[in-house]
Design a protein around this motif. Structure first.
Motif, PDB file in Angstrom:
ATOM      1  N   ALA A 211       0.843  -1.204   0.000  1.00  0.00           N
ATOM      2  CA  ALA A 211       0.000   0.000   0.000  1.00  0.00           C
ATOM      3  C   ALA A 211       0.874   1.248   0.000  1.00  0.00           C
ATOM      4  CB  ALA A 211      -0.918  -0.005   1.215  1.00  0.00           C
ATOM      5  N   TRP A 212       1.941   1.224   0.812  1.00  0.00           N
ATOM      6  CA  TRP A 212       2.823   2.395   0.868  1.00  0.00           C
ATOM      7  C   TRP A 212       3.616   2.560  -0.429  1.00  0.00           C
ATOM      8  CZ3 TRP A 212       1.602   6.002   3.799  1.00  0.00           C
ATOM      9  CH2 TRP A 212       1.083   5.779   5.078  1.00  0.00           C
TER      10      TRP A 212
ATOM     11  N   LEU B 177       2.224   6.745  -6.630  1.00  0.00           N
ATOM     12  CA  LEU B 177       1.141   7.642  -7.044  1.00  0.00           C
ATOM     13  C   LEU B 177       1.514   9.097  -6.766  1.00  0.00           C
ATOM     14  CD1 LEU B 177      -1.781   7.672  -8.136  1.00  0.00           C
ATOM     15  CD2 LEU B 177      -2.561   7.663  -5.783  1.00  0.00           C
ATOM     16  N   LEU B 178       2.143   9.325  -5.605  1.00  0.00           N
ATOM     17  CA  LEU B 178       2.565  10.685  -5.241  1.00  0.00           C
ATOM     18  C   LEU B 178       3.603  11.218  -6.234  1.00  0.00           C
ATOM     19  CD1 LEU B 178       2.406  12.963  -3.128  1.00  0.00           C
ATOM     20  CD2 LEU B 178       4.288  11.853  -1.946  1.00  0.00           C
TER      21      LEU B 178
ATOM     22  N   PHE C   6       4.065  10.228  -9.245  1.00  0.00           N
ATOM     23  CA  PHE C   6       3.392  10.415 -10.544  1.00  0.00           C
ATOM     24  C   PHE C   6       2.678  11.768 -10.571  1.00  0.00           C
ATOM     25  CE2 PHE C   6      -0.254   9.666 -13.400  1.00  0.00           C
ATOM     26  CZ  PHE C   6       0.425   9.257 -14.537  1.00  0.00           C
ATOM     27  N   ALA C   7       1.999  12.081  -9.451  1.00  0.00           N
ATOM     28  CA  ALA C   7       1.292  13.368  -9.370  1.00  0.00           C
ATOM     29  C   ALA C   7       2.281  14.523  -9.402  1.00  0.00           C
ATOM     30  CB  ALA C   7       0.456  13.409  -8.093  1.00  0.00           C
TER      31      ALA C   7
ATOM     32  N   SER D 202       1.280   4.007  -2.880  1.00  0.00           N
ATOM     33  CA  SER D 202       0.991   5.400  -2.542  1.00  0.00           C
ATOM     34  C   SER D 202       2.154   6.317  -2.937  1.00  0.00           C
ATOM     35  CB  SER D 202       0.721   5.496  -1.041  1.00  0.00           C
ATOM     36  OG  SER D 202       0.481   6.822  -0.687  1.00  0.00           O
TER      37      SER D 202
END
Lengths: 297, 651
Positions: free
Chosen positions: A179-180, A186-187, A189-190, A183
């Motif tokens: 999960a980390w 994803l961070l 990527f953003a 996450s």
């Protein structure tokens, strides 16, 4: 009439005159000139991250292993006491201490594993399997826990699920770790989109490759989390010949019996009973004290 | 006492003395009021006769299986009309069942509804469309019937026994009318394949309950045996419903499939009872016309009062309990032979086959193996029992579990599966011994013992006993880890370090805050992406780029003009003022700034350029030939430029 004229004059006073506009324009022109000058001087130096940020990241990277080591070697007298009790054959006492550690300090994979060993020595296959499963939930790649779980299941006479090769890959990381990782990917990527203008001229095509990799990591992590999500509602039968009733009542007819250590899918609860489903599709209501959820509610 | 009422005067005279008048007058008044009401109804009926008809057709159910029937209802709202002309549809047999009439009074308006009922029986599967039906000059909408292949299992659409209403069968042709006597309104039949059987033997049995057309009956229970020499498997709550014609009379048939077993030896008669409730309509005690004989001749002897409406109104329905019984069947039950009876015989009678498998076949010592034995066939599966594999030095065994999977409704045929967990205790090539099963075959008349094949296993590891499984004493600083991930026969040692702990075993991805943070990150990424796209679009917009360039150029020119005014540089002032005006005019007129010349200004303003013309001329002179005297009053010119810029805004 005079009233109208005075209103017009007041409006014209409020509105900036062209002269004022021109002055404002001159000021903005000069400010723009100054900005242009600063930009020109920056471009000659190139894009460099702030020096303070580099210092902070470096410090964090150096301190992290130290913090982990400090946490790992911190003394735990209760744990040592339980180890000693187990080594001298006082499994009952060891089980009590391990259970207290879990209650007071939270769930730890080694403590759960050792508790499973003490139950194994006491012949309580259901509780041993429960604690091995919980240890494997926290550290799925623990070979010791997996081997002892197979032994306990063999002793209990319940079928052993041999993981498929792809499951071995999934078990490299626990649900929390994955999960980390997802996450963080994803961070990043953003962030790559948010700082696109600054990063694009420097990184160029490499940025696109990084984004594709990050996207793949996010997708793989999501699939992995779906796998772990499907394993959330599993329960272990704690006592032999546990009756599965047709209704959530002790007086209800018994549909079939469950073996100690058998792993079932747990469903809704009603009073003291929980609906369970076996691997072969049979379902019935079992007393909640006799079926413990691997992942706590 | 004189009679005041002119209407009742004749009756008063006829009945004589005034002492009887008051009671007789009240009775007559009630009769006249009833007559008036009936006349009003009749008048309403006559009114309805001329009203337009509303016709509909419906099919219930719209999807059936082959062998079942559907009911077609053609409903006509209005007065009685001729029987509808039914179209013929290939693959469907449509027969009349009857009709029903209902009258409703809503807000004083009478509504008459006649429903013509038909039974539709398909002869093949498929989708059929019944074309529109012509009734009283109107046409119904077409209806569709879907006929599925006949299912082998129990009919899902069958009614529950508690409230079963047997629908009237189809094809009530005149020839069939006398076919069934009053005693054959309903009867029960039992069908069995043979008359001699052995104790414990189970045979399939079919129970059929027949109900004649139009009989309104309700099941009051399930068929029960009248003899204790036999047992009957549990009957289904939902019998299959079909239609059969017996000696030319159509019947609705409810069918149960089950299995019958003989309990004791001897000759016995087999009988079955089925309790039913039959609804019987009783006519009123009066004659058919309820008013016949009550009133003077000719007053209510109209055929209108012979209508079934009055039967329904004045008649009553009574439920009559009945018990349908089968004709007794003589059955001979033989006892099982005692000679050559195997020791492991558990009472199974029938024909069975045996099959076994063990999974996995490659295991480590201590790993459980699932031994599965399947008994397939027909017979009394409740007596099919297998002890399973016996415990030995090689195999540790556990109690076997069994499940039965029937392949028919009766529970007569199917597969009984026994699953047993066995654990190898010794390494090397091992063998799961054969499993034996004995039963009595009634066709062969002898006992049969079947055996499975032995299964070869490969067991890795060394012999181990749980009693001697030891745990290594833990080291205070190091944990003992396995050197290989291969299956181990000994328990791995305790961990020496407590490790890090978590407060909850529930994964972090289920926490609301974690989900919220991921949502924020996704939103930020989406916002960044959208912002980037927007910026790119603005950067590549030519009109916006032109406007921005013009604005920037004008600002630059005005700033330069201001600087020139402060320093007193008249040439630069006028050139800058012209450039600013040119940019503003170009922006207003949507033309390139290079196209804004004195001639263009004169052309567009029709020679009314005034100070604008003079400013452009001065600028040209300042650029090429120097300024004329008096042009150094830059403050005044600044005001002029300011006014002209204002003026341009109004163009």
């Amino acid at each position: 009439m005079s009233h109208q004229n005075s209103r017009k004059e007041a409006a014209s006073e409020r509105r900036p005159s062209l002269e004022q506009k021109i002055r404002r324009l001159v000021r903005s022109y000069r400010a723009a000139e100054r900005r242009r000058q600063r930009k020109k001087s920056k471009s000659t130096r190139g894009h460099r991250p702030p020096r303070n940020l580099c210092w902070l990241i470096g410090l964090a990277l150096n301190l992290l292993p130290l913090a982990i080591m400090a946490a790992a070697v911190s003394p735990n007298p209760d744990f040592d006491q339980a180890l000693a009790a187990s080594a001298t054959g006082h499994y009952d006492q060891a089980a009590r201490i391990y259970s207290r550690i879990l209650t007071e300090q939270g769930y730890s994979a080694p403590v759960l594993y050792n508790l499973g060993n003490t139950f194994y020595h006491q012949g309580q296959w259901g509780r041993a399997i429960l604690n091995y499963e919980r240890a494997l939930w926290l550290v799925p790649h623990d070979a010791d826990a997996a081997a002892n779980l197979r032994l306990a299941q063999g002793q209990a006479g319940v079928p052993v699920a041999i993981p498929a090769p792809w499951e071995t890959l999934v078990h490299l990381f626990s649900a929390n770790t994955i999960a980390w990782i997802g996450s963080a990917a994803l961070l990043m990527f953003a962030l790559s989109w948010l700082v696109h203008r600054r990063v694009q001229p420097v990184w160029g095509r490499g940025l696109r490759a990084v984004r594709v990799c990050l996207c793949a990591v996010v997708l793989l992590a999501s699939a992995d989390l779906v796998y772990w999500w499907t394993r959330l509602d599993r329960a272990v039968i704690l006592s032999a010949d546990t009756p599965a009733h047709v209704a959530p009542a002790a007086a209800a007819d018994v549909s079939f019996s469950l073996n100690e250590g058998q792993i079932v899918d747990a469903g809704k609860a009603h009073g003291d009973f929980r609906l369970v489903r076996t691997a072969d599709g049979r379902s019935g209501w079992v007393n909640r004290n006799r079926a413990a959820l691997i992942v706590s509610e | 006492m004189k009679l005041n009422c002119p209407i009742f005067g004749r009756f008063a005279g006829a009945y004589g003395g005034p002492s009887h008048f008051s009671t007789r007058c009240v009775a007559l008044r009630v009769l006249v009021m009833a007559a008036v009401m009936i006349l009003a109804i009749r008048a309403t009926a006559l009114t309805l006769r001329s009203s337009p008809h509303d016709v509909t057709a419906s099919l219930q159910p719209s999807t059936i299986q082959l062998g079942q029937t559907a009911q077609l209802a053609v409903t006509v709202q209005g007065d009685r009309v001729d029987t509808p002309d039914l179209p013929s549809v290939k693959g469907l047999q449509i027969g009349p069942v009857g009709e029903s009439t209902s009258m409703q009074s809503v807000n004083g308006n009478m509504h008459n509804t006649i429903t013509y009922l038909y039974q539709v029986r398909p002869t093949r599967q498929g989708t059929f469309t019944l074309p529109s039906i012509a009734v009283a000059g109107e046409r119904t909408a077409p209806v569709v019937l879907k006929v599925l292949h006949k299912a082998t299992g129990r009919s899902r659409g069958s009614p529950a026994p508690g409230n079963l209403r047997v629908p009237p069968p189809a094809f009530n042709t005149p020839n069939d009318q006398g076919a069934a006597s009053a005693g054959e309104m309903a009867f029960l039949r039992v069908l069995i394949p043979k008359r001699r059987l052995h104790v414990g033997e189970m045979i399939p049995v079919t129970i059929k309950a027949y109900f004649r057309a139009g009989l309104n009956a309700t099941l009051n229970g399930l068929p029960t045996l009248s003899s204790d020499a036999f047992t009957l498997n549990k009957l289904g709550d939902q019998p299959d419903e079909t239609t059969e014609v017996v000696r030319g009379v159509p019947y609705t048939v409810l069918t149960w499939s089950s299995a019958l077993a003989a309990v004791k030896a001897g000759d016995y008669s087999l009988g079955l009872d089925l309790p039913v409730l039959v609804r019987v309509r009783e006519r009123s005690a009066h004659a058919r016309n309820p008013f016949q004989g009550m009133l003077p001749q000719g007053m209510f002897n109209d055929p209108f009062f012979d209508d079934s409406f009055f039967d329904n109104f004045f008649g009553s329905v009574r439920e009559k309990p009945m018990t349908l019984r089968t004709d007794p069947l003589k059955l001979g039950v033989l006892s099982l032979p005692t000679e050559n009876r195997p020791d492991d015989f558990s009472g199974a009678v029938g024909q069975f086959t045996l099959r076994s498998e063990a999974t996995p076949t490659h295991v480590a010592v201590g790993d459980p193996v699932t031994l599965k034995v399947e008994v397939t066939g027909a017979g009394n599966f409740d007596r099919v029992n297998l002890p399973g594999l016996q415990e030995s030095d090689v195999w540790k065994t556990y109690r076997a579990n069994s499940t039965f999977d029937p392949t028919d409704d009766a529970g007569y045929r199917g597969t009984k599966t026994f699953e047993q967990a066995i654990v190898p205790q010794k390494g090397g090539p091992q063998e799961v011994p054969a499993i034996h099963f004995s039963y009595f075959d009634p066709d062969l008349g002898r006992y049969v013992t079947q055996s499975t094949k032995s299964i070869h296993m490969v067991v890795t590891g060394v012999a181990v006993s749980p009693a001697v499984a030891t745990i290594a004493p833990p080291s205070p600083t190091t944990s003992v880890r396995p050197t290989t991930s291969a299956p181990k026969a000994t328990l791995a040692a305790d961990k020496a370090e407590a490790g890090s702990s978590v407060r909850d075993l529930r994964p972090v991805f289920l926490s609301p805050w974690f989900i919220g943070v991921q949502g924020l990150i996704i939103l930020a990424a989406a916002a960044g992406l959208v912002g980037l796209r927007f910026r790119e679009r603005r950067r590549h917009d030519p009109a916006l780029h032109r406007r921005r360039t013009a604005r920037s150029a004008m600002e630059t020119s005005l700033a330069r003009m201001e600087n020139a005014a402060q320093t007193g540089n008249a040439s630069v002032f006028f050139v800058s003022a012209r450039d600013a005006l040119r940019e503003r005019l170009a922006s207003r007129w949507h033309i390139p700034s290079t196209a804004v010349t004195i001639s263009e200004i004169d052309r567009r303003l029709n020679g009314d350029a005034g100070e604008l013309h003079e400013l452009f001329a001065l600028a040209d002179r300042a650029a090429y030939a120097g300024l004329p005297p008096g042009a150094e009053q830059l403050d005044q010119w600044k005001c002029i430029v300011t006014e002209q810029l204002k003026h341009v805004e109004t163009l």
